[in-house]
Design an enzyme around this catalytic site. Structure first.
Site, mmCIF file in Angstrom:
data_model
loop_
_atom_site.group_PDB
_atom_site.id
_atom_site.type_symbol
_atom_site.label_atom_id
_atom_site.label_comp_id
_atom_site.label_asym_id
_atom_site.label_seq_id
_atom_site.Cartn_x
_atom_site.Cartn_y
_atom_site.Cartn_z
ATOM 1 N N ARG A 1 0.840 -1.294 -0.085
ATOM 2 C CA ARG A 1 0.504 -0.091 0.172
ATOM 3 C C ARG A 1 0.456 1.295 0.023
ATOM 4 O O ARG A 1 1.760 2.086 1.102
ATOM 5 C CB ARG A 1 -0.526 -0.049 1.456
ATOM 6 C CG ARG A 1 -2.503 -0.477 1.216
ATOM 7 C CD ARG A 1 -2.990 0.224 2.481
ATOM 8 N NE ARG A 1 -2.368 0.435 3.637
ATOM 9 C CZ ARG A 1 -3.050 0.803 4.594
ATOM 10 N NH1 ARG A 1 -4.676 0.893 4.273
ATOM 11 N NH2 ARG A 1 -2.744 0.507 5.698
ATOM 12 N N ASP B 1 3.688 -5.529 10.901
ATOM 13 C CA ASP B 1 4.501 -4.668 12.052
ATOM 14 C C ASP B 1 4.252 -6.001 13.278
ATOM 15 O O ASP B 1 5.618 -6.622 13.899
ATOM 16 C CB ASP B 1 4.208 -3.839 12.143
ATOM 17 C CG ASP B 1 4.502 -2.965 11.412
ATOM 18 O OD1 ASP B 1 5.469 -3.312 10.332
ATOM 19 O OD2 ASP B 1 5.329 -1.655 11.719
ATOM 20 N N ASP C 1 -0.987 -3.064 13.148
ATOM 21 C CA ASP C 1 -0.010 -3.061 11.652
ATOM 22 C C ASP C 1 -0.544 -5.247 11.755
ATOM 23 O O ASP C 1 0.986 -5.528 12.406
ATOM 24 C CB ASP C 1 0.602 -2.786 11.277
ATOM 25 C CG ASP C 1 1.567 -2.676 10.068
ATOM 26 O OD1 ASP C 1 1.452 -2.240 9.147
ATOM 27 O OD2 ASP C 1 2.131 -3.635 9.491
ATOM 28 N N THR D 1 -1.014 7.354 -0.774
ATOM 29 C CA THR D 1 -2.005 7.681 -2.234
ATOM 30 C C THR D 1 -2.755 6.201 -0.914
ATOM 31 O O THR D 1 -4.652 6.149 -1.592
ATOM 32 C CB THR D 1 -1.816 6.789 -2.687
ATOM 33 O OG1 THR D 1 -1.047 6.051 -2.916
ATOM 34 C CG2 THR D 1 -0.867 8.251 -3.702
HETATM 35 N N1 URA Z 1 -3.136 -3.052 7.292
HETATM 36 C C1 URA Z 1 -2.649 -3.681 8.577
HETATM 37 O O1 URA Z 1 -2.096 -4.375 8.742
HETATM 38 N N2 URA Z 1 -3.877 -3.189 9.958
HETATM 39 C C2 URA Z 1 -4.830 -2.153 9.482
HETATM 40 O O2 URA Z 1 -4.986 -2.014 9.918
HETATM 41 C C3 URA Z 1 -4.880 -1.525 8.038
HETATM 42 C C4 URA Z 1 -4.125 -2.774 7.064
#
Ligand code: URA
Length: 210
Positions: free
Chosen positions: A105, A204, A201, A109
């Site tokens: 991602r 992560d 995330d 954007t």
């Molecule tokens: N990707 C993630 O890892 N967490 C989110 O909340 C949205 C996209």
């Protein structure tokens, strides 16, 4: 009409998802939970696979017994967080084929950018399960589904841990033929494209990169 959204309400799934949401949960524990929930979701997503009767020999006699019909499944994780989801799925379906889809991602954007694609040649003949733990904007899922379709995939399913209503709407709008399985649908996306309340995330938290 769009394909169905299946929210898996099984108590084990719900309990484990709550543990995963906890801020203080260790990477080790988070990773183990992703595996476990992956397995449980895999159980649900494969619930309607067709069976065929085959003849086998038990130690006592010949019998007709059910086996899954047709070609092996393809699991298609979206790199990188989808890979963390893959192990649990493979634990239940060890002979599945794997298609890797590299999409990230763009943080500005939030659009999906493709950087890698490698899939089995006979995509059209197999059921493909596209996986990403988080269905947020839906951009990555839509781009991955389009890529798979452009290579011939016809029977696609999508599985995630958590979905935002926005992501579901986007995937259903662009790919109404793809049913979705998720452990929960959260409230919304925040301004940074994160699912809230969410779990942060997923990449992560799985890989310890923050
Ligand atoms: N990707 C993630 O890892 N967490 C989110 O909340 C949205 C996209």
């Amino acid at each position: 009409m769009s394909a169905e959204v299946h929210v898996v309400h099984h108590p084990l799934v719900q309990h484990k998802l709550t543990l995963m949401r906890e801020q203080e949960r260790s990477i080790k524990s988070f990773r183990e939970l992703v595996n476990e929930v992956g397995m449980l979701l895999c159980y649900e997503i494969t619930r309607d696979l067709p069976l065929e009767m085959v003849e086998i020999e038990t130690p006592l006699q010949t019998m007709q017994a059910p086996k899954i019909a047709g070609k092996k499944l393809i699991f298609a994780p979206i790199l990188r967080a989808g890979v963390g989801f893959l192990d649990g799925m493979l634990a239940l379906v060890p002979s599945a084929r794997v298609a890797h889809i590299g999409i990230y991602r763009d943080p500005e954007t939030l659009q999906a950018v493709e950087y890698y694609f490698k899939a089995p040649q006979d995509l059209p003949e197999r059921t493909t399960i596209l996986m990403d733990p988080m269905l947020a904007t839906g951009n990555s899922a839509c781009a991955a589904a389009s890529l798979l379709k452009s290579r011939g995939a016809r029977d696609l399913r999508f599985v995630c841990l958590l979905a935002a209503p926005e992501g579901i709407a986007q995937l259903q709008a662009e790919h109404p033929d793809i049913p979705i399985w998720t452990a929960a649908v959260d409230e919304k996306l925040n301004d940074h494209g994160y699912i809230v309340p969410g779990l942060g995330d997923a990449g992560d938290r799985m890989f310890g990169t923050k």
